[in-house]
Design an enzyme around this catalytic site. Structure first.
Site, short mmCIF file in Angstrom:
data_model
loop_
_atom_site.label_atom_id
_atom_site.label_comp_id
_atom_site.label_asym_id
_atom_site.label_seq_id
_atom_site.Cartn_x
_atom_site.Cartn_y
_atom_site.Cartn_z
N TYR A 75 0.83 -1.22 0.00
CA TYR A 75 0.00 0.00 0.00
C TYR A 75 0.86 1.26 0.00
O TYR A 75 0.51 2.27 -0.61
CB TYR A 75 -0.94 0.01 1.22
CG TYR A 75 -1.95 1.11 1.16
CD1 TYR A 75 -3.12 0.95 0.41
CD2 TYR A 75 -1.74 2.33 1.80
CE1 TYR A 75 -4.05 1.97 0.31
CE2 TYR A 75 -2.66 3.36 1.70
CZ TYR A 75 -3.82 3.17 0.96
OH TYR A 75 -4.74 4.19 0.86
N PHE A 127 -8.07 20.43 -25.62
CA PHE A 127 -8.39 19.01 -25.62
C PHE A 127 -9.55 18.84 -24.64
O PHE A 127 -9.62 19.52 -23.62
CB PHE A 127 -7.20 18.12 -25.25
CG PHE A 127 -7.57 16.67 -25.41
CD1 PHE A 127 -7.74 16.14 -26.68
CD2 PHE A 127 -7.83 15.86 -24.32
CE1 PHE A 127 -8.16 14.81 -26.85
CE2 PHE A 127 -8.24 14.55 -24.48
CZ PHE A 127 -8.42 14.01 -25.76
N THR A 128 -10.44 17.92 -24.98
CA THR A 128 -11.72 17.80 -24.28
C THR A 128 -11.58 17.72 -22.75
O THR A 128 -12.12 18.55 -22.03
CB THR A 128 -12.47 16.56 -24.80
OG1 THR A 128 -11.60 15.43 -24.68
CG2 THR A 128 -12.88 16.74 -26.26
N ASP A 218 1.20 19.22 -21.76
CA ASP A 218 0.45 17.98 -21.90
C ASP A 218 1.34 17.11 -22.78
O ASP A 218 1.38 17.25 -23.99
CB ASP A 218 -0.90 18.23 -22.57
CG ASP A 218 -1.66 16.93 -22.80
OD1 ASP A 218 -1.03 15.85 -22.73
OD2 ASP A 218 -2.87 16.98 -23.05
N LYS A 261 -0.66 6.45 -23.82
CA LYS A 261 -0.17 6.68 -25.19
C LYS A 261 1.34 6.40 -25.21
O LYS A 261 1.74 5.26 -25.41
CB LYS A 261 -0.48 8.10 -25.65
CG LYS A 261 -1.96 8.33 -25.99
CD LYS A 261 -2.78 8.60 -24.78
CE LYS A 261 -4.15 9.17 -25.09
NZ LYS A 261 -4.93 9.37 -23.85
N ARG A 385 -14.33 13.67 -34.35
CA ARG A 385 -13.59 14.76 -33.73
C ARG A 385 -14.01 16.06 -34.40
O ARG A 385 -13.28 16.65 -35.19
CB ARG A 385 -12.07 14.56 -33.87
CG ARG A 385 -11.52 13.33 -33.19
CD ARG A 385 -11.24 13.48 -31.69
NE ARG A 385 -12.38 13.47 -30.84
CZ ARG A 385 -12.31 13.53 -29.50
NH1 ARG A 385 -11.16 13.61 -28.89
NH2 ARG A 385 -13.40 13.52 -28.76
N PHE A 451 -19.61 13.66 -26.30
CA PHE A 451 -19.26 12.70 -27.36
C PHE A 451 -19.14 11.27 -26.84
O PHE A 451 -19.35 10.32 -27.57
CB PHE A 451 -17.94 13.12 -28.03
CG PHE A 451 -16.85 13.33 -27.03
CD1 PHE A 451 -16.03 12.30 -26.65
CD2 PHE A 451 -16.65 14.57 -26.43
CE1 PHE A 451 -15.06 12.48 -25.70
CE2 PHE A 451 -15.69 14.77 -25.47
CZ PHE A 451 -14.89 13.71 -25.11
C1 LIG Z 1 -3.80 15.21 -25.71
C2 LIG Z 1 -4.46 14.46 -24.60
N1 LIG Z 1 -4.43 14.97 -23.37
C3 LIG Z 1 -4.99 14.35 -22.33
C4 LIG Z 1 -5.65 13.15 -22.48
C5 LIG Z 1 -6.29 12.53 -21.27
O1 LIG Z 1 -5.71 11.30 -20.99
P1 LIG Z 1 -6.51 10.05 -20.40
O2 LIG Z 1 -7.38 9.49 -21.48
O3 LIG Z 1 -5.43 9.11 -19.99
O4 LIG Z 1 -7.32 10.54 -19.26
C6 LIG Z 1 -5.72 12.59 -23.75
C7 LIG Z 1 -6.50 11.35 -23.97
O5 LIG Z 1 -7.52 11.25 -23.28
C8 LIG Z 1 -5.11 13.25 -24.83
O6 LIG Z 1 -5.14 12.75 -26.06
N1 LIG Z 2 -7.03 10.57 -25.14
C1 LIG Z 2 -7.69 9.47 -25.75
C2 LIG Z 2 -9.03 9.06 -25.09
C3 LIG Z 2 -10.07 10.12 -25.22
C4 LIG Z 2 -10.81 10.19 -26.38
C5 LIG Z 2 -11.64 11.26 -26.63
C6 LIG Z 2 -11.67 12.30 -25.73
O1 LIG Z 2 -12.31 13.44 -26.07
C7 LIG Z 2 -11.03 12.20 -24.52
C8 LIG Z 2 -10.22 11.11 -24.28
C9 LIG Z 2 -7.83 9.80 -27.20
O2 LIG Z 2 -7.55 10.87 -27.62
O3 LIG Z 2 -8.22 8.96 -27.95
#
Ligand SMILES: Cc1ncc(COP(=O)(O)O)c(C=O)c1O
Ligand SMILES: N[C@@H](Cc1ccc(O)cc1)C(=O)O
Length: 460
Positions: A75, A127-128, A218, A261, A385, A451
């Site tokens: 742990y 990024f989302t 990032d 990744k 996307r 999405f």
């Molecule tokens: C550019 C980028 N930043 C952040 C993230 C977030 O990573 P995770 O999916 O491991 O939460 C992702 C993928 O989701 C990504 O492609």
């Molecule tokens: N980061 C991963 C998983 C992910 C997909 C879509 C997203 O918007 C967020 C996370 C990807 O880009 O594929």
């Protein structure tokens, strides 16, 4: 590398295989209906070639699997953490690391640490998940990527670069003291996997130094970014990708990492930094949201696999093959006249859905419709996307981004070039009957990150 010149074979041989099977068109039509025309909601067993994402889908090496057996599951104080810490220090050059369950866990923590409500965070395209956590912490996101990145056809070797004039304007408009940090993504996912040059990274560093702004990365696809620098930037042709990775990061104060990744693992992430105050705050928060600072939501075996994978991912031969395979698929499509984002990026080939389906208005979600139809046509799963991913603004309107794309994302070390040829054939065949594809409307729309789980039906 042109398609005909693709002479380098996979720099590995295959020791374990996972069977995949083709389905019938009827099965796929039923599946996409049941999934509400959202490829995220499809069962993976029905996806013949799964190009939804490169996230967590890598094949691990024999050495990573061997280390999985050596995970220390204590742990607290597990030796697996020490292994990760050593790897991050040696390969990335950061003395401190705080593991998280995946990238967004790290994004959550750094947003809570660095953002005061009402402050601003510039970045080279949104990024989302990243923007979500920044906004949730009370910041406003500002896109400071170069304009070219929003034009799918514009050829630029470093289309992910920060526009220094936009960054300067933001500083002038809101004041450097109100900029929580700048977040520079290496590479830029939503721009098409586009890289940032070393020259640009250095210039951003200088502006940060001049203005007292924290420079964060990032670093999710940092190894692929290094490959493009080696390939395209003057003075780096004879520098190894491992050295470039380290130089890139030497300009940053810290990073968030989705290990899924460029650490070649199925789960994992972390924060890395130089500043002890940030480390202390990250440790305070990680115990609330993720787990002890030595495991951050991961098993000891996950930390081991990530420590090994992050080294493997900087290997020159691996990267040349990896980016070469993405390019191989892209060039097959380009040669057949399929509209794709140029230049071809590091982790995926992006179809330009606006160009592919000019008869579908953006508010009928052409990229979503194209991804659904590609699955029905071929069993190839891809990801929207575009307008669906971009979500709604504060007034509830679709953001209508300039890029309306479908992403064919290549998992690392998983598929062969033969699979890429099958994917290309499927897209080319679909392109020939694109007039038959119709738009979609929402039947279920969640309030954030829509999405992932939204559902649609075709517009008659
Ligand atoms: C550019 C980028 N930043 C952040 C993230 C977030 O990573 P995770 O999916 O491991 O939460 C992702 C993928 O989701 C990504 O492609
Ligand atoms: N980061 C991963 C998983 C992910 C997909 C879509 C997203 O918007 C967020 C996370 C990807 O880009 O594929």
């Amino acid at each position: 590398m042109a398609t005909t010149e693709r002479t380098l074979a996979e720099p590995y041989r295959i020791k374990t295989v996972e069977p995949i099977t083709m389905t019938t068109r009827e099965e796929r039509e039923k599946a996409i209906r049941e999934a509400g025309y959202n490829t995220f909601l499809l069962p993976s067993k029905l996806c013949y070639i799964d190009l939804l994402t490169d996230s967590g889908t890598s094949a691990m090496s024999d050495n990573q699997w061997a280390h999985m057996m050596m995970g220390d599951e204590a742990y607290a104080g597990a030796k697996s953490f020490d292994l990760l810490k050593e790897a991050v220090e040696e390969v990335y050059g950061f003395p401190y690391v705080v593991p998280t369950h995946q990238g967004r866990g790290a994004e959550h923590l750094i947003s809570q640490i660095l953002i005061r409500p009402g402050t601003h965070v510039p970045g080279n395209m949104y990024f989302t998940t990243t923007r979500f956590h920044q906004e949730q912490a009370g910041a406003t996101f500002h896109d400071v990527i170069i304009d070219e990145a929003h034009d799918p056809q514009f050829e630029h070797p470093f289309k992910g670069n920060v526009d220094l004039a936009k960054f300067q304007k933001l500083i002038d408009d809101v004041g450097a003291e109100n900029i929580a940090y700048i977040n520079v993504a290496l590479t830029v996912n939503l721009a098409g996997g586009q890289p940032v040059s070393m020259e640009n990274i250095r210039a951003v560093r200088k502006m940060c130094d001049d203005n007292g702004i924290i420079m964060w990365s990032d670093a999710t696809r940092l190894a692929e970014n290094a490959f493009f620098i080696q390939e395209r930037e003057e003075g780096y042709a004879d520098t190894s990708c491992a050295e470039i990775v380290k130089e890139q990061l030497s300009y940053f104060d810290g990073l968030t990492m989705s290990g899924k990744k460029d650490c070649l693992v199925n789960i994992g992430g972390f924060l890395a930094m130089r500043d002890e105050d940030i480390l202390v705050k990250a440790r305070e928060l990680v115990v609330v949201y993720e787990g002890m600072p030595s495991y951050g939501g991961l098993a000891g075996r996950d930390l081991e696999a990530m420590a090994v994978g992050l080294r493997e991912a900087t290997d020159d031969a691996y990267l040349a093959h990896r980016v070469g395979q993405v390019r191989f698929l892209g060039e097959l499509l380009r040669e057949a006249g399929v509209p794709i984002v140029e230049p071809i990026g590091g982790h995926a080939v992006f179809l330009d859905a606006a160009e592919f389906l000019p008869h579908i208005p953006q508010d009928q979600y052409p990229a979503q419709a194209l991804a659904a139809e590609l699955f029905v046509e071929s069993g190839v799963r891809s990801m929207e996307r575009g307008n669906v991913s971009a979500g709604r603004d504060a007034d509830g309107n679709n953001r209508n981004p300039a890029l309306e794309l479908v992403r064919l994302t290549i998992p690392r070390r998983v598929y062969t070039d033969r699979h890429m040829e099958i994917v290309a054939r499927a897209v080319i065949d679909l392109c020939a009957k694109r007039d038959q594809i119709t738009g979609l409307k929402f039947v279920y729309e969640p309030p954030s990150l829509r999405f992932f789980t939204s559902r649609f039906e075709p517009i008659a």
